[in-house]
Design an enzyme around this catalytic site. Structure first.
Site, PDB file in Angstrom:
ATOM      1  N   LYS A  15      67.939  68.968  19.883  1.00 54.42           N
ATOM      2  CA  LYS A  15      66.985  69.742  20.677  1.00 54.42           C
ATOM      3  C   LYS A  15      67.583  70.216  21.990  1.00 54.42           C
ATOM      4  CE  LYS A  15      62.509  68.452  18.823  1.00 54.42           C
ATOM      5  NZ  LYS A  15      61.176  67.900  19.099  1.00 54.42           N
ATOM      6  N   LYS A  55      63.916  73.886   2.265  1.00 60.09           N
ATOM      7  CA  LYS A  55      62.524  73.435   2.244  1.00 60.09           C
ATOM      8  C   LYS A  55      61.579  74.553   2.670  1.00 60.09           C
ATOM      9  CE  LYS A  55      62.056  69.722   4.870  1.00 60.09           C
ATOM     10  NZ  LYS A  55      61.583  68.466   5.446  1.00 60.09           N
ATOM     11  N   LYS A  82      57.703  77.188   7.996  1.00 56.43           N
ATOM     12  CA  LYS A  82      56.977  78.272   8.650  1.00 56.43           C
ATOM     13  C   LYS A  82      57.925  79.287   9.295  1.00 56.43           C
ATOM     14  CE  LYS A  82      56.157  75.763  12.981  1.00 56.43           C
ATOM     15  NZ  LYS A  82      56.348  74.347  12.990  1.00 56.43           N
TER      16      LYS A  82
END
Ligand code: TRP
Length: 335
Positions: free
Chosen positions: A116, A198, A201
């Site tokens: 991150k 996978k 979104k």
């Protein structure tokens, strides 16, 4: 909830996006039944979400909508404790204490922090760094036996175990040391346009959201990638035909049919028949969920009530642990 003999399970979910078919078939669908075997606590981890900048109105909206969607997927608020993390102050209170029992080196080794901070390099805030400590507090407050999480959160649960053991070794058995539960049961669903990865979104064309209209769902399935050969045959071959295998898995999970049964059902029929059939099965499965979620989303007073009742039940358990911790570390709590 009164059967205290049941083992306890707790998990947090970030209210950071709309739920999709992969979340549903891969995980949420199986959650409703857990209450038969476990005492279940679930919360929306809104405190964790702000480690990355959020639009405030959007975060508020998602915190409610996501609750509605989980309830519509079968999580019964009468049987599960469902709550919003920021409504139970004990989480941040315990997090501070645990910060003082977590090492800088341990947090520096967390792979999610490294990922991150690379991704959000203009906002490497202290919350991003201490994120796993808040997560340990989330967990340890409730003394759960199991913490179901995705593979990506396993390292955080392991750190939580280390913190609990460290604390217990100084002060006696204050915390239950929980086991991570990495789901293996649910179906793995891949993107309809990118069956190598996978369902996500971030690739909206290949992602079927629970709130999509029936027409949107039908359109997405019509455009689903099948294979590059010209065989045009519904046959399960994950390596050679990952797109077809994915559609077959979706169909199997929804209808309960086996892969050979599906091959037989579509024998002699091409993808032109198969793809719309899968789409239709998904439309049928998701329709009642979408309608129920829309109904609940329109009833804010009801959702508020669920969160209020959940926070009250959660706080009762959490505050008990917090008082014990405060006492152990030496905070004066009056006569
Ligand atoms: N970090 C988890 C995630 O991103 C969410 C979470 C926060 C969590 N607190 C938790 C999960 C406690 C399990 C237990 O998925």
């Amino acid at each position: 909830m009164e059967e205290t003999a049941k083992k306890r399970m707790l998990s947090g979910i970030q209210p950071s996006g709309d739920l999709h078919l992969g979340n549903y078939l891969g995980a949420i669908k199986n959650w409703a039944d857990r209450v038969n075997d476990y005492e279940c606590y679930y919360f929306m981890a809104d405190l964790h979400t702000i480690t990355v900048r959020q639009e405030p109105a959007e975060l508020r909206r998602r915190s409610l909508n996501q609750l509605a969607q989980y309830i519509a997927c079968g999580l019964d608020p009468e049987k599960n404790v469902l709550f919003l993390q920021s409504q139970v102050p004990a989480h941040t209170q315990l997090a501070w204490v645990l910060n003082c029992y977590t090492m800088f080196g341990e947090l520096s080794r967390m792979t999610q922090f490294k990922d991150k901070s690379a991704k959000y390099s203009n906002n490497i805030n202290a919350g991003l760094f201490t994120y796993p400590v808040l997560m340990a507090a989330d967990i340890l407050l409730y003394q759960p036996d199991y913490v179901p999480v995705g593979e990506d959160q396993k390292q955080h649960v392991e750190l939580c175990r280390d913190i609990a053991q460290r604390f217990n070794s100084i002060y006696g058995d204050v915390f239950t040391v929980p086991e991570p539960l990495i789901a293996k049961t649910g179906a793995r669903i891949y993107g309809l346009t990118t069956p190598e990865g996978k369902m996500s979104k971030s690739v909206p064309d290949g992602c079927v959201f629970l709130m999509d209209s029936p027409d949107d769902i039908r359109r997405k399935f019509k455009r689903a990638v099948t294979d590059s050969d010209t065989e045009n045959c519904v046959r399960y071959d994950k390596a050679a035909k990952p797109g077809v295998a994915n559609l077959m898995n979706i169909y199997a999970t929804i209808t309960g049919k086996s892969i050979p049964e599906i091959e037989a059902e579509f024998a002699g029929q091409g993808y032109g028949v198969f793809k719309p059939a899968v789409g239709e099965a998904v439309v049928e499965a998701l329709c009642p969920i979408r309608e129920e979620a829309e109904h609940l989303m329109a009833d804010k007073a009801y959702l508020d009530g669920v969160y209020r009742a959940g926070a009250e039940k959660a706080a009762y358990v959490a505050n008990k642990t917090l008082r014990k911790v405060y006492k152990k570390v030496g905070f004066y709590q009056g006569l």
